[in-house]
Design an enzyme around this catalytic site. Structure first.
Site, PDB file in Angstrom:
ATOM      1  N   ASP A   1      90.748  36.960  41.079  1.00 35.88           N
ATOM      2  CA  ASP A   1      91.516  37.983  41.795  1.00 35.88           C
ATOM      3  C   ASP A   1      91.317  37.750  43.303  1.00 35.88           C
ATOM      4  OD1 ASP A   1      92.882  40.359  42.252  1.00 35.88           O
ATOM      5  OD2 ASP A   1      91.174  41.650  41.818  1.00 35.88           O
TER       6      ASP A   1
ATOM      7  N   GLU B   1      94.372  35.494  47.637  1.00 36.09           N
ATOM      8  CA  GLU B   1      95.495  35.190  48.575  1.00 36.09           C
ATOM      9  C   GLU B   1      95.026  34.432  49.811  1.00 36.09           C
ATOM     10  OE1 GLU B   1      94.752  38.208  47.278  1.00 36.09           O
ATOM     11  OE2 GLU B   1      96.242  38.036  45.686  1.00 36.09           O
TER      12      GLU B   1
ATOM     13  N   ASP C   1      98.994  44.998  41.649  1.00 37.61           N
ATOM     14  CA  ASP C   1      98.738  46.436  41.570  1.00 37.61           C
ATOM     15  C   ASP C   1     100.014  47.276  41.550  1.00 37.61           C
ATOM     16  OD1 ASP C   1      96.203  45.525  41.640  1.00 37.61           O
ATOM     17  OD2 ASP C   1      95.797  46.146  43.705  1.00 37.61           O
TER      18      ASP C   1
HETATM   19  C1  NOJ Z   1      92.659  44.126  42.726  1.00 35.36           C
HETATM   20  C2  NOJ Z   1      93.345  43.751  41.452  1.00 35.36           C
HETATM   21  O1  NOJ Z   1      94.711  43.603  41.656  1.00 35.36           O
HETATM   22  C3  NOJ Z   1      93.037  44.765  40.394  1.00 35.36           C
HETATM   23  O2  NOJ Z   1      93.656  44.404  39.200  1.00 35.36           O
HETATM   24  C4  NOJ Z   1      91.547  44.888  40.209  1.00 35.36           C
HETATM   25  O3  NOJ Z   1      91.267  45.890  39.267  1.00 35.36           O
HETATM   26  C5  NOJ Z   1      90.889  45.237  41.534  1.00 35.36           C
HETATM   27  N1  NOJ Z   1      91.248  44.239  42.512  1.00 35.36           N
HETATM   28  C6  NOJ Z   1      89.373  45.316  41.426  1.00 35.36           C
HETATM   29  O4  NOJ Z   1      88.837  44.093  41.104  1.00 35.36           O
END
Ligand code: NOJ
Length: 979
Positions: free
Chosen positions: A551, A554, A632
């Protein structure tokens, strides 16, 4: 005392009231626009748009200042080279820009333009920067893995004054017409122009120039007026949101107009929360006013219907018109924007009728790097995506568990919590394969560690999951906590494997752990080190059933410009972050993928297993490394709806292993929304429920009946169709094909369907789904593109096809609108199991859906679902066909290998337990038996008769028949004769 208590009670009451009020009026989630640049705030975007505006203002008198020096042109072995000369209008300076056009064996053309001065390092950097002087020329190293062989057949066919024409491609049906003055190229297929470069004269390569320091005005004096000419205000330093980019190389953007004459629709360039058919971007009704932006970013609470950038970028676009698709890949890793304008004009009645009345004109610009564009001439979208995948790689064939259901949330809080969820899923008979751990499992956000209080026994947790062949996915992010008691950060620092700031020191920023450094996965040494961290002995508490989630790659930097790294940061080789930004996520994903392939190096018996690594950030080529999800999203109906075009767009852009957080990440979905989301999710190639840490628990068993039961049904549907999904992934891994397919892809001639993006086909199974994405909806109209008959998946209601009509399908909450198109055979496994691993030796059901002509066909691909043995022939690939009353199974495996026999042996007892024939002929009414023959030792022999039960049509439903246990094996050749 009393008085004080009374007061505090009153304050408490006021506080409670205010909090209640706040919770009633929670402000709507909304992206913080001020954190992200608009085109106007991005210097080179503004400059390139201004350039386009001055070109269109000057209209016919506009002349592009780029000329290909005719005397420099050389053509040899499929490659044209020469020098483009840019004449600087203000100074008359001539800038030399080396050009190469490669004609590839595949029929793809590649145009590369560099800048001689920078290429030779003949420039001076400002601020004593250590940055590389060249334009970034390593995007190819990360994105391209093959397909670069030069064409032997390509040849210059004419070089009249001012033009060089090269024929290339299959049967020399492609032609590049290179115009020298001004420089431009038209790409033709069968004599017709499909793609045009610099037709509008917007080619722009900002050449290197020294900054001319202007004398500071003396006190009391006015600064001298700016000289006429280009707007220099954003050439040198650029500030945004309190960060200043030092831009040591000055302006160096590249821009080019790419037109698609006669093409009304363009698709691709993910990732955006937008429609599948891309919108115009130069303002006006229903159009965007900013270009589509590609600059990978952690966009908090992203908005829908927007050209704003998101987490990943694939600079690959397809243009489509009736019966023709072409495409371009803009291989550049820097910040990129794409303007789209559609130019409507009268159709020439005398034309052959293939050219539409609309030209789509696109304008691409990137902040730095080479101009490097690939042109694909189709003619089908499948050809375009296949040629693109031949270059950037095919989707990795995932382990079979990876395409089953994943249960995630931020966070399962302890190892016993995980075991409890596992137990409750079983108790409610809800199938699932994978449970996920978000960042809270770590000891203080130090990756590769476990929280000593909450995850005390990871081994027990893994073992419990393994009992039902389930897996655990743990998150590992690229930011490494900057803290004294952490050996990983010490190693990274001492080995100098982190990203540097502009001064060459280790870069420090903020992310989940607070102060952090970022591993630089552009560095071979960093990759090597990263691989070592995943050894079982190093990442203790992980096992063979642990997989990884990447995660924030970017990269997300909470205190960085636009929530990412400063552009003047330095990566391995001293490339500026500016140059490589959009590839950054891929390099991290790649390092983790490599690490996972090496996990079993010390265990020769076990051998390597296919990795599963989910990534949030991606670039062209990421499809080789795992799956992506759309980040998200929100627990809202419009986000559910938006997920479908986003996932379809990923599919046609060569990265089909895609999904969205089921249920929506932020907020609490209503039970109805959650249920509908599971039904939609059952058709996402990557199917995972996930939720933000502040949300209520929402595992499918939490909702209660009827919701839990309905969600379980959706999950069971996914599980029973896993053989069809796996076959689709196999096709994606060999041909780059999308897994869920939009109408334009399946029916390239059906103009009415070109913009449809709320329904889709599952590969070539004939399954046509249109998930419900609106509250309270109980039926839906499905668009039908052809004259085939369609049948409701669940009750065989007939929807007679007629091109361009819609079928109204009833869809109360418990029903997913799902049709089967006549003419297909769908492989299923119908026995309900707790996980896909437990289905490995289950028997098959074949659903034969007879088309209008009484025939049908389909495919099944099968292997062990985890190792790489399929590359040595350990797989089964069958084609099923029904025609003239005979259903047969034929071997279509392309190659046998050293492991074929062993695998076939292991599957020898796996049978077909049921055959359902939908739309069975009326004449079968009196049929009781079908004759079965099966191959044995290479010979076909009669096996016996199987019982046929016929059910006649009633109430708008089709005839159907069922054959129970015909006794044939899935890996064998066989025939069932219904005559
Ligand atoms: C951002 C991610 O997009 C999300 O899916 C994740 O739960 C959070 N970071 C925490 O790691």
């Amino acid at each position: 005392m009393m008085h004080r208590t009374g007061l505090s009670q009153r304050w408490a009451a006021v506080f409670l009231f205010l909090s209640l009020l706040c919770s009633l009026f929670t402000p709507a989630l909304m992206v913080k626009h001020e954190n992200f640049k608009t085109c106007d705030q991005s210097g080179f975007c503004k400059r390139n748009r201004a350039y386009a505006d001055s070109a269109s203002a000057a209209s016919s008198s506009w002349r592009s200042p780029y000329d290909l020096d005719s005397s420099s042109i050389i053509f040899k072995d499929g490659k044209l080279s020469g020098t483009i000369i840019k004449t600087v209008s203000t100074t008359g300076e001539k800038v030399r820009l080396p050009l190469t056009v490669n004609f590839l064996e595949s029929g793809t053309a590649r145009v590369v333009v560099d800048e001689e001065k920078r290429q030779k390092g003949d420039i001076v950097l400002r601020h004593e920067s250590k940055a590389k002087k060249e334009r970034y020329n390593e995007a190819e190293k990360w994105a391209i893995v093959g397909g670069l062989e030069l064409s032997k057949g390509a040849a210059v066919v004419s070089s009249e004054a001012g033009y060089t024409n090269v024929k290339y491609g299959p049967q020399s049906s492609h032609e590049a017409v290179v115009r020298h003055s001004p420089f431009g190229i038209e790409f033709k297929r069968d004599g017709e122009t499909q793609v045009q470069f610099n037709g509008r004269g917007l080619l722009n390569m900002e050449h290197w120039r020294a900054k001319v320091e202007k004398p500071e005005p003396k006190e009391g004096e006015e600064p001298p007026p700016e000289p006429e000419g280009e707007d220099e205000s954003t050439w040198w330093d650029e500030s945004f949101g309190g960060n200043t980019d030092s831009k040591p190389r000055g302006p160096e953007s590249i821009g080019l107009d790419i037109s698609f004459p006669g093409y009304e629709h363009v698709y691709g360039i993910p990732e955006h929360a937008s429609s599948l058919s891309l919108k115009e971007t130069r303002g006006g009704d229903g159009k965007y006013s900013d270009p589509y932006r590609l600059y990978n970013a952690d966009v908090f609470e992203y908005e829908l219907n927007s050209p704003m950038t998101l987490y990943g970028s694939i600079p690959f676009m397809q243009a489509h018109r009736k019966d023709s698709t072409v495409g371009v890949l803009w291989l550049n890793a820097a910040e990129t924007w794409v303007d789209i304008v559609k130019n409507r004009h009268a159709v020439n009645q005398l034309s052959l009728g293939t050219v539409g009345a609309v030209d789509t004109e696109t304008h691409w610009f990137s902040e730095s790097g080479l101009l490097d564009v690939f042109v694909f001439l189709g003619p089908h979208s499948q050809n375009v995506v296949e040629s693109y995948s031949a270059l950037t790689g095919f989707t990795a064939l995932p382990q079979s568990f990876a395409i089953a259901y994943h249960q995630c949330r931020w966070n399962y809080v302890t190892d016993t919590d995980v075991i409890d969820v596992d137990r409750r899923m079983d108790k409610h008979k809800i199938p699932y394969d994978v449970i996920w751990l978000d960042i809270e499992y770590t000891d203080g956000k130090k990756y590769f560690t476990w929280d000593p209080l909450t995850f005390t026994d990871p081994e027990r947790m893994h073992k419990t999951l393994d009992k039902r062949e389930r897996k655990l996915v743990a998150i590992i992010d690229p930011h490494i906590k900057n803290t004294p008691d952490y050996s990983i950060v010490d190693e990274m620092k001492s080995k100098d494997l982190a990203v540097h700031n502009k001064d060459g020191n280790i870069y420090e920023g903020w992310c989940w752990p607070g102060s952090s450094h970022w591993v630089d996965c552009f560095s071979p040494a960093a990759i090597k080190w990263w691989i070592s961290l995943f050894k079982y002995s190093k990442f203790t508490g992980t096992f063979k059933n642990t997989f990884i989630w990447n995660d924030m790659n970017e990269p997300s930097v909470f205190n960085g410009p636009e929530t990412t790294m400063p552009k003047d940061n330095l990566h391995f080789g001293n490339w500026e972050h500016r140059d490589v930004h959009n590839i950054n996520g891929l390099t991290f994903h790649n390092a983790t993928y490599e690490a996972m392939t090496h996990r079993n190096d010390d265990d020769k018996k076990e051998g390597p297993k296919r990795p599963f690594v989910l990534t949030r950030s991606f670039y062209s080529g990421s499809q080789r490394l795992g799956a992506m999800w759309t980040g998200d999203n929100e627990a809202k109906w419009d986000h559910l709806k938006a997920s479908i075009p986003m996932i379809l767009n990923q599919g046609i852009s060569g990265f089909p292993f895609a999904g969205a957080d089921v249920g929506g990440f932020f907020g609490n979905p209503s039970k109805e929304l959650l249920t509908r989301w599971y039904q939609a999710g059952a058709f996402y190639p990557f199917f995972r429920g996930h939720a933000h840490i502040d949300t209520r628990r929402r595992e499918p068993y939490m909702a209660g009946e009827p919701y839990t039961g309905i969600m379980t049904q959706a999950l069971r549907l996914r599980y029973s169709l896993l053989p069809a999904w796996y076959t689709a992934f196999y096709e994606a891994s060999t041909r780059g094909s999308p897994i869920i397919r939009p109408n334009f892809y399946v029916y390239p001639g059906d103009e009415k369907g070109f913009a449809i993006d709320d329904q889709f086909y599952l590969a070539n199974t004939g399954l046509l789904a249109k998930p419900i994405t609106e509250e309270g909806k109980e039926s839906v109209d499905i668009y039908i593109a052809d004259g085939e008959s369609y049948f409701d998946y669940f009750d065989y209601t007939v929807h007679a096809g007629k091109p361009g009509r819609t079928a109204t399908v009833s869809a109360p909450l418990e029903r997913i609108p799902l049709l089967m198109q006549g003419g297909h055979i769908i492989p299923r496994r119908d026995r309900p199991r707790r996980s896909s691993g437990l289905m490995r030796y289950d028997p098959f059901t074949l659903v034969v859906v007879l088309g209008n002509d009484g025939s049908a066909d389909g495919e099944l691909y099968l292997d062990d679902g985890e190792s790489f043995d399929y590359q040595e022939g350990a797989y089964i690939h069958r084609r099923f066909a029904f025609s003239n009353g005979i259903l047969s199974s034929e071997d279509i495996a392309v190659a046998k290998g050293s492991k074929t026999e062993k695998y076939h042996k292991s599957m020898k007892d796996v049978r077909v337990e049921k055959i359902i024939v939908v739309n069975a002929p009326e004449a079968w009414k009196s049929k009781n038996e079908a004759s079965v023959s099966e191959e044995k030792d290479g010979k076909s022999g009669k096996k016996g008769d199987a019982t046929v039960t016929f059910v006649g049509k009633t109430g708008g439903k089709a005839n159907w028949a069922v054959v129970r246990d015909p006794g044939v094996r899935i890996g064998n050749g066989w025939k069932i004769d219904f005559n």
